[in-house]
Structure formats: C-alpha cells, structure tokens
Design a protein around this motif. Structure first.
Motif, PDB file in Angstrom:
ATOM      1  N   UNK A  89      73.542 -40.659  71.466  1.00 51.48           N
ATOM      2  CA  UNK A  89      72.638 -41.307  72.408  1.00 51.48           C
ATOM      3  C   UNK A  89      72.995 -40.927  73.841  1.00 51.48           C
ATOM      4  N   UNK A  90      74.279 -40.968  74.160  1.00 51.73           N
ATOM      5  CA  UNK A  90      74.723 -40.615  75.501  1.00 51.73           C
ATOM      6  C   UNK A  90      74.442 -39.158  75.815  1.00 51.73           C
ATOM      7  N   UNK A  91      74.615 -38.296  74.831  1.00 48.20           N
ATOM      8  CA  UNK A  91      74.447 -36.865  75.048  1.00 48.20           C
ATOM      9  C   UNK A  91      73.009 -36.518  75.428  1.00 48.20           C
ATOM     10  N   UNK A  92      72.057 -37.359  75.042  1.00 47.60           N
ATOM     11  CA  UNK A  92      70.658 -37.114  75.393  1.00 47.60           C
ATOM     12  C   UNK A  92      70.392 -37.336  76.878  1.00 47.60           C
ATOM     13  N   UNK A  93      71.208 -38.180  77.513  1.00 47.15           N
ATOM     14  CA  UNK A  93      70.910 -38.606  78.875  1.00 47.15           C
ATOM     15  C   UNK A  93      71.972 -38.245  79.904  1.00 47.15           C
ATOM     16  N   UNK A  94      73.156 -37.857  79.438  1.00 47.60           N
ATOM     17  CA  UNK A  94      74.281 -37.653  80.344  1.00 47.60           C
ATOM     18  C   UNK A  94      74.874 -36.268  80.123  1.00 47.60           C
ATOM     19  N   UNK A  95      75.140 -35.528  81.210  1.00 48.30           N
ATOM     20  CA  UNK A  95      75.734 -34.185  81.065  1.00 48.30           C
ATOM     21  C   UNK A  95      77.025 -34.222  80.266  1.00 48.30           C
ATOM     22  N   UNK A  96      77.240 -33.170  79.500  1.00 41.11           N
ATOM     23  CA  UNK A  96      78.376 -33.123  78.587  1.00 41.11           C
ATOM     24  C   UNK A  96      79.706 -33.231  79.322  1.00 41.11           C
ATOM     25  N   UNK A  97      79.801 -32.645  80.529  1.00 40.55           N
ATOM     26  CA  UNK A  97      81.080 -32.698  81.245  1.00 40.55           C
ATOM     27  C   UNK A  97      81.425 -34.122  81.661  1.00 40.55           C
ATOM     28  N   UNK A  98      80.416 -34.900  82.084  1.00 38.92           N
ATOM     29  CA  UNK A  98      80.653 -36.300  82.444  1.00 38.92           C
ATOM     30  C   UNK A  98      81.078 -37.085  81.210  1.00 38.92           C
TER      31      UNK A  98
END
Length: 278
Positions: free
Chosen positions: A62-71
């Motif tokens: 879910x997070x990966x859909x909305x937040x850049x992978x490095x963050x």
C-alpha cells in the motif's frame, strides 16, 4: 534462494524464502527479465525486509503505491534499527503511520511550507520514545539530505508512544465486533462530512488503521493509561471540530467495550482526525 511472488519493479520483488517466509528484497536489476516463480540468488540481494504477517505485506505494498521507494526503505530501516537498539516493541501499523508522516514532512521541507507545531513538552514522561525520536530525526536528516527540524522530535515521539506494544485479535467474535464498531465510526465520520474519496484515501485509510489497533487494545483491556492533560487541553482548544468528532467516536467505543477511554487514547484519535480534516 528466493522465489518471486510479485515483481514490484526491476529492482524490488515480493518473494518467499526456502522456509516459505515472505519478504521484500531489493538489489540493482535483480528482477530484470524475471517473472513470478523465478528464482533470485541471495548474493544478488542488497536489502531484505521481512514481512512476518499478511498485514505486513499489505502495508508495504500500500505504501509503495504512494511513497517513493527511497523514503519507504529509509524509514523501515530506521524503525527496525531503533526498535532493536532500544528493545522497544511496536505495533505493525507504526511502519504505515510513521512512513506516511516522514514523506509528508519531507515534501513540506522541500517546498518550504513546513510549519512548526505547538505541542506541549511531554519528554520527561516518555524518555525512551523521545530518545528514539531524536535519533530518528538525525537518521532522516542524514539519509534524505534534508534537515528535519527539532520540532519533529515531539511529533515522531507521539508515533512511538502510540505504537508501543503488540496486540492481536484471535477470535471470530472479536473480529465481528471490530467490523461492527468500524462501521459505526464510518457512519459518524460521514455525518460530519468525512467520506473516503480519491483525494483523502491515504489519510482516511491511516485513520482506520489507527482505529483497528485501538480496538485491538480495547478488546484486551490494554490502553495507554498515562494522563496527558496538557495535550488534551491543546487538541481541545486548537482542533475543536476534530475534538468534537473524536468525542462522538469515544462514546461509540465506550458503549461497545463498557470502559472509559484513557486521555492518551483520546488525544491520539483527535490528532488522526485533524490530519484528515486538514
């Protein structure tokens, strides 16, 4: 060896190891020209994030859909390090709420729109949590090359305070009660003009995650019992609408579980509602 369950991009994949445990693995080009069921050699993997439960997997994706992978990876690594170093058990949803918070702050700092809070000082009551938050600010500033202000120490400490411990639901009866209460809460939010839509879906889902874990704690009669009088006064005066909605939700929870909601739990809930209102 790792077997690919789902390729997330050329460098990241959801996998199972030889023991059948799920994880997210990362490495330069490790998924290039690979598909579901193919193998990845351990020496190709640069980082591994263990996903101990189905919930862990859903949260990460879910997070990966909305937040850049490095963050995402910096925050996950940071939480893992702090939890291990301080021997501080946390609930799974900390990874969602804190990663979301870090990304929001990161964007505001880059845009120059960051505003400091006026949260009361509760560092003496929560020494460990504030120590972890100070380290978090230092790690994020170094890893993301953006100066996270000292004001973030208090904000991040609240995330650690709220996420301490681990509570699980085990019975179908408890699961049914959780769904019933969440439906009542959603009805209350709707009456106050708060409905899930494309624009607020992330924050709305974060609130429902928070409520799910709050209900878990209530079902096992475990709450944060520390009285945060100053924080309660703060949210009541500065966030009146969120406080009013929070009071209505408190009543739903108290009627269902036949107990008084602690002041700390009330404060945390209002803060989540305020984020959604903003």
């Amino acid at each position: 060896m790792f077997r690919i369950i789902q390729a997330l991009n050329n460098n990241v994949a959801l996998v199972k190891n030889e023991q059948g445990e799920q994880a997210v693995v990362m490495g330069l080009g490790i998924v290039f020209r690979k598909k579901k069921g193919d193998l990845i050699r351990p020496e190709q993997v640069e980082k591994i994030f263990s996903l101990k439960t189905e919930e862990s997997k859903e949260n990460f994706l879910m997070l990966l859909k909305n937040i850049p992978l490095d963050i995402l990876t910096v925050t996950y690594n940071m939480i893992d390090k702090l939890v291990q170093n301080h021997q501080f058990p946390v609930q799974e949803y900390l990874y969602v709420t804190l990663t979301d918070h870090v990304y929001s702050v990161y964007q505001k700092l880059l845009k120059g729109t960051y505003q400091e809070s006026r949260l009361p000082d509760i560092s003496k009551e929560y020494v460990t949590e504030f120590s972890m938050a100070r380290e978090a600010v230092e790690i994020l500033s170094n890893k993301l090359s953006v100066n996270f202000p000292d004001d973030e120490i208090g904000r991040m400490a609240l995330h650690f305070i709220n996420a301490k411990g681990d509570y699980e639901i085990s019975s179908n009866q408890e699961e049914s009660a959780r769904k019933r209460v969440l439906e009542l809460v959603e009805e209350e939010l709707s009456r106050n003009g708060i409905r899930r839509n494309a624009e607020n879906s992330n924050l709305y889902d974060r609130l429902m995650i928070h409520l799910t874990y709050l209900i878990n704690r209530l079902q096992t009669s475990q709450q944060d019992e520390t009285s945060l009088v100053n924080m309660e006064d703060f949210v009541k005066s500065d966030y009146p609408k969120a406080f009013r909605i929070g009071q209505a939700i408190h009543r739903i929870l108290e009627q269902e579980f036949k107990l008084d909601l602690s002041r700390s739990e009330r404060v945390y809930l209002v803060l989540h509602i305020q984020r959604l209102l903003n």
